[in-house]
Design an enzyme around this catalytic site. Structure first.
Site, PDB file in Angstrom:
ATOM      1  N   LYS A 125       0.856  -0.995  -0.056  1.00 41.31           N
ATOM      2  CA  LYS A 125       0.009   0.070  -0.106  1.00 41.31           C
ATOM      3  C   LYS A 125       0.951   1.179  -0.019  1.00 41.31           C
ATOM      4  O   LYS A 125       1.505   1.635   1.043  1.00 41.31           O
ATOM      5  CB  LYS A 125      -0.882  -0.064   1.350  1.00 41.31           C
ATOM      6  CG  LYS A 125      -1.831   1.212   1.110  1.00 41.31           C
ATOM      7  CD  LYS A 125      -3.007   0.828   2.020  1.00 41.31           C
ATOM      8  CE  LYS A 125      -4.043   1.978   1.748  1.00 41.31           C
ATOM      9  NZ  LYS A 125      -3.802   3.363   2.017  1.00 41.31           N
ATOM     10  N   CYS A 446      30.060  25.515  17.661  1.00 40.19           N
ATOM     11  CA  CYS A 446      30.836  25.877  18.993  1.00 40.19           C
ATOM     12  C   CYS A 446      32.296  26.116  18.197  1.00 40.19           C
ATOM     13  O   CYS A 446      32.800  25.478  17.336  1.00 40.19           O
ATOM     14  CB  CYS A 446      30.868  24.654  19.685  1.00 40.19           C
ATOM     15  SG  CYS A 446      32.486  24.766  20.595  1.00 40.19           S
TER      16      CYS A 446
HETATM   17  S1  IVH Z   1      -6.376  -0.429  -5.192  1.00 43.20           S
HETATM   18  C1  IVH Z   1     -10.532  -0.848  -5.805  1.00 43.20           C
HETATM   19  N1  IVH Z   1      -3.623  -0.779  -4.324  1.00 43.20           N
HETATM   20  O1  IVH Z   1      -4.959   3.786  -1.211  1.00 43.20           O
HETATM   21  C2  IVH Z   1      -9.424  -0.501  -5.142  1.00 43.20           C
HETATM   22  N2  IVH Z   1      -5.004   1.154  -3.849  1.00 43.20           N
HETATM   23  O2  IVH Z   1      -8.393   3.771  -0.804  1.00 43.20           O
HETATM   24  C3  IVH Z   1      -8.814   0.649  -5.447  1.00 43.20           C
HETATM   25  N3  IVH Z   1      -3.454   2.649  -2.593  1.00 43.20           N
HETATM   26  O3  IVH Z   1      -5.957   6.488  -2.339  1.00 43.20           O
HETATM   27  C4  IVH Z   1      -7.585   0.796  -4.946  1.00 43.20           C
HETATM   28  N4  IVH Z   1      -1.571   1.388  -2.882  1.00 43.20           N
HETATM   29  O4  IVH Z   1      -4.308   5.435  -4.271  1.00 43.20           O
HETATM   30  C5  IVH Z   1      -4.930  -0.017  -4.383  1.00 43.20           C
HETATM   31  N5  IVH Z   1      -1.875  -1.423  -4.200  1.00 43.20           N
HETATM   32  C6  IVH Z   1      -2.761  -0.540  -3.889  1.00 43.20           C
HETATM   33  C7  IVH Z   1      -2.742   0.859  -3.351  1.00 43.20           C
HETATM   34  C8  IVH Z   1      -3.810   1.563  -3.022  1.00 43.20           C
HETATM   35  C9  IVH Z   1      -2.115   2.280  -2.473  1.00 43.20           C
HETATM   36  C10 IVH Z   1      -4.103   3.892  -2.168  1.00 43.20           C
HETATM   37  C11 IVH Z   1      -5.171   4.311  -3.261  1.00 43.20           C
HETATM   38  C12 IVH Z   1      -6.252   5.040  -2.624  1.00 43.20           C
HETATM   39  C13 IVH Z   1      -6.305   4.326  -1.442  1.00 43.20           C
HETATM   40  C14 IVH Z   1      -7.378   3.044  -1.647  1.00 43.20           C
END
Ligand code: IVH
Length: 703
Positions: A125, A446
């Site tokens: 993530k 210093c």
């Molecule tokens: S999938 C249907 N995969 O997390 C699912 N999101 O609420 C749509 N994010 O702001 C998102 N890493 O930008 C997905 N590997 C990842 C992600 C990811 C970060 C962020 C995304 C969004 C939030 C999801």
């Protein structure tokens, strides 16, 4: 596939574009360039010139057209063809978070105990901001922020400046292909950006500021109205899914979609896996958690997605969130706590650093009670006051820092605005020398130099450290005692210590005193590189010391080298050269060197220069990690260096080889993430035998 000089201009332009695209992809996405930067620049300029001569040949996807557009008044709204969804977050950072998700998926799919495990795509993530890239007929035609999910903003001209994002897809000309992913900033890029910002501010730039964390810096850059400024904020991108698609056969699984996007030239993180059931999710969460600090960018968790698209459809959505995906968090890298006091520390070079004394708080996986406030400028600009509630950030291996104040929570009796000079009454807290701050400098120092006990202690410890003079038995407690008791003031005095003086110290028996004296005696036989490093010259680390020793071969030649001569040493730039000159221009430093030589410190002059053995590893950087079966770490390092290679402490895109032994941890993970070649001990030895040629994969090469 070099264009023939007299072929038609249109063909030459097309061929140059293709070459540039290929090399940019190798450089920015694969981290594996095959031509030097100068050659890329040459091709780029050739194309620019051709396009200037034949403006009719210009295409919007030409690599010369990344930076177009002017300062905007605002961003145009964009209605997303398909809404950009959010994802349910599992805040339970324990494995139970993964178990709960798998149980829910199985229940909703009507699976029983006896049914096989569900297959998941597990990925990172990323902590940045979501972007939708719209490609029409293979060309990037629009980039939009998520906004409220229905409507975002058109940020195309800023997104085009991100070199990792292809302006044209490789091998996909579907009428519509929307790619969704995260724009983020790497930690090293973020630190360099903030360093630069701090410098600008120190030089009087009133409108500049530092950024709180990579996510804010990335968001600011994407929403920057002036594309020329946006371009200077180094952004990166990872694709993680699709939006609207027309005229492309979408692969049947999430993992196959990511594979396809990767083939189209989009950056897709290598840190992903297809796993089976809850056990697979838990293992992934654990593995990534262990590697988190070593990743080059921030993540705040991992994401699990049911891999099979047919099952995804069956599961469907609740409100704006898919039932087939979840984000599983890690402990936060930012926390709030209370600032109890501000201490001021004196560094080895006299730099005075304000340090926040905090009510202990658990952040980024450890308990933090001290955090840096960098310097007075920063502390004032953030208006940090004793009693404030502050935000502390600890990410990666970096020192925890205070990134801001929660003004709403400022108590009525909070302290005054921070004033370092006033706080110290203009005197070093350790030696009472005047503190000074040069024009355009953010740091107070210093002025006491080695008169200052704090600087002396740091200098002495550095001198005696294992990688410098390696004086066994001289640790921080003893250095503290020796200096506080006034037994030694300068480095050479170390070698004048006698048994009587030593045994007079508290808790110092005859035996320990003898050991220290023996350690000092042994340290006298050293190398020029170690001696140079031990002197503690500003900006001269171990590697630079080795480079200097190899290049000049004698201390006298180094001490007398001009700036120009110093700049001839590989990897020595103007700042380092200046530091070396300044150091040896001080008569008292020369005196210290002479006294040390008089005390009997010797090395083999000409060590480096007389050595004519083959150097197959010249220009190659290695990282050692874990325990090797027969070689100690120092022995492995010596072998690599003798072959002309360098050994670095951390894995980056500059690393050529990672030598991994047993219990190799996050460095190995990172090596895999960056697709560096991993060797075991046998592989290293085979590579040495083969004269450093990796293309005959030596035994033991794993990647
Ligand atoms: S999938 C249907 N995969 O997390 C699912 N999101 O609420 C749509 N994010 O702001 C998102 N890493 O930008 C997905 N590997 C990842 C992600 C990811 C970060 C962020 C995304 C969004 C939030 C999801």
């Amino acid at each position: 596939m070099s264009p023939v000089p007299d072929s038609p201009p249109a063909d030459r332009a097309a061929a140059l574009r293709e070459q540039l695209r290929e090399h940019a992809h190798r450089y920015y996405v694969l981290d594996a360039p095959t031509i030097p930067d100068a050659e890329y620049d040459r091709l780029f300029q050739a194309l620019q010139q051709l396009e200037a001569e034949h403006p009719e040949l210009l295409t919007p996807d030409s690599p010369t057209q990344r930076i177009i557009g002017k300062v905007l008044d605002g961003f145009a709204p964009v209605r997303h063809a398909l809404p950009m969804l959010s994802i349910r977050t599992e805040t339970d950072t324990e494995p139970t978070g993964a178990l709960a998700f798998d149980a829910r998926v199985r229940r909703e799919l009507g699976l029983g105990e006896g049914d096989p495990p569900v297959e998941y795509g597990a990925e990172l993530k990323f902590d940045g901001l979501a972007i939708n890239l719209r490609y029409e007929n293979g060309l990037l035609c629009q980039a939009a922020t998520r906004g409220d999910g229905e409507k975002g903003e058109d940020v195309t001209q800023n997104i085009r400046t991100i070199q990792q994002i292809p302006l044209r897809l490789a091998g996909c000309d579907a009428p519509v292909l929307e790619v969704r992913g995260e724009v983020y900033m790497r930690r090293d890029d973020f630190n360099a950006l903030n360093e630069r910002q701090r410098e600008l501010i120190a030089h009087g730039a009133r409108n500049e500021k530092t950024f709180v964390n990579p996510r804010n810096a990335a968001a600011g850059a994407v929403r920057q109205l002036d594309p020329a400024i946006a371009r200077k904020r180094p952004l990166s991108f990872f694709a993680y899914g699709l939006g609207d698609v027309q005229g492309w056969d979408i692969p049947p699984t999430h993992s196959a979609i990511l594979d396809a996007l990767q083939r189209f030239g989009l950056p897709v993180s290598a840190e992903r896996a297809v796993v089976q059931g809850a056990d697979g999710l838990v293992a992934f969460h654990k593995r990534v958690g262990a590697a988190r600090d070593a990743l080059p960018f921030d993540i705040d968790g991992v994401v699990y997605k049911v891999n099979d698209r047919a099952l995804q459809q069956k599961l469907g959505f609740v409100s704006r969130e898919p039932r087939w995906a979840v984000a599983h968090k890690y402990p936060a890298q930012e926390q709030m706590t209370v600032l109890r006091d501000i201490d001021i520390q004196v560094g080895r070079t006299g730099k005075l650093t304000p340090v926040a004394k905090l009510v202990p708080v658990f952040v980024g996986g450890t308990t933090v009670s001290n955090a840096t406030l960098h310097n007075e400028d920063e502390t004032r600009r953030k208006d940090v006051r004793i009693g404030d509630t502050v935000i502390v950030r600890r990410a990666g291996d970096v020192i925890p820092e205070v990134v801001g104040v929660v003004l709403d929570r400022r108590p009525a009796d909070a302290g005054e605005p921070f004033d370092l000079y006033k706080r110290l009454d203009g005197k070093c807290p350790v030696c009472r020398s005047d503190i000074v701050r040069d024009d355009g400098e953010a740091n107070w120092r210093c002025s006491g130099g080695l008169f200052c006990a704090a600087q002396r202690k740091h200098a002495m410890l550095h001198f005696a450290s294992r990688r410098a003079m390696d004086v066994e038995g001289l640790g921080d407690k003893l250095v503290e005692q020796l200096i506080d008791a006034g037994l030694i003031r300068t480095l050479p005095e170390l070698y004048k210590l006698g048994i009587a003086k030593l045994t007079a110290l508290e808790r110092m028996g005859e035996k320990s005193a003898q050991n220290l004296l023996a350690g000092l005696e042994r340290s006298k036989q050293t190398t020029l590189a170690r001696f140079l490093f031990a002197l503690g010259i500003r900006n001269v680390g171990e590697t630079t010391a080795k480079d200097l020793a190899r290049h000049f071969g004698s201390l006298d030649r180094i001490m007398d080298a001009t700036l120009v001569q110093l700049l001839e040493v590989p990897d020595v730039g103007p700042i380092v050269a200046e530091s070396i000159r300044t150091f040896f221009d001080q008569p008292h430093n020369r005196e210290v060197v002479e006294q040390l030589r008089a005390a009997g410190i010797t090395w083999d002059e000409g060590e480096g220069t007389a050595d004519t053995s083959p150097k197959p590893f010249v220009g190659k950087t290695f990282v050692l990690t874990g325990t090797l079966p027969t070689l100690t770490r120092d022995a492995a390092q010596a072998l690599i260096e003798a072959a002309g290679g360098k050994v670095s402490g951390s894995v980056s895109k500059k690393t050529d080889f990672v030598v991994a032994g047993e219990d190799a941890g996050s460095k190995l993970e990172k090596a895999r993430a960056l697709e560096r070649t991993v060797l075991d001990e046998a592989g290293l030895l085979a590579l040495l035998e083969a004269g450093g040629r990796p293309h005959q994969p030596p035994q033991g090469a794993q990647a």
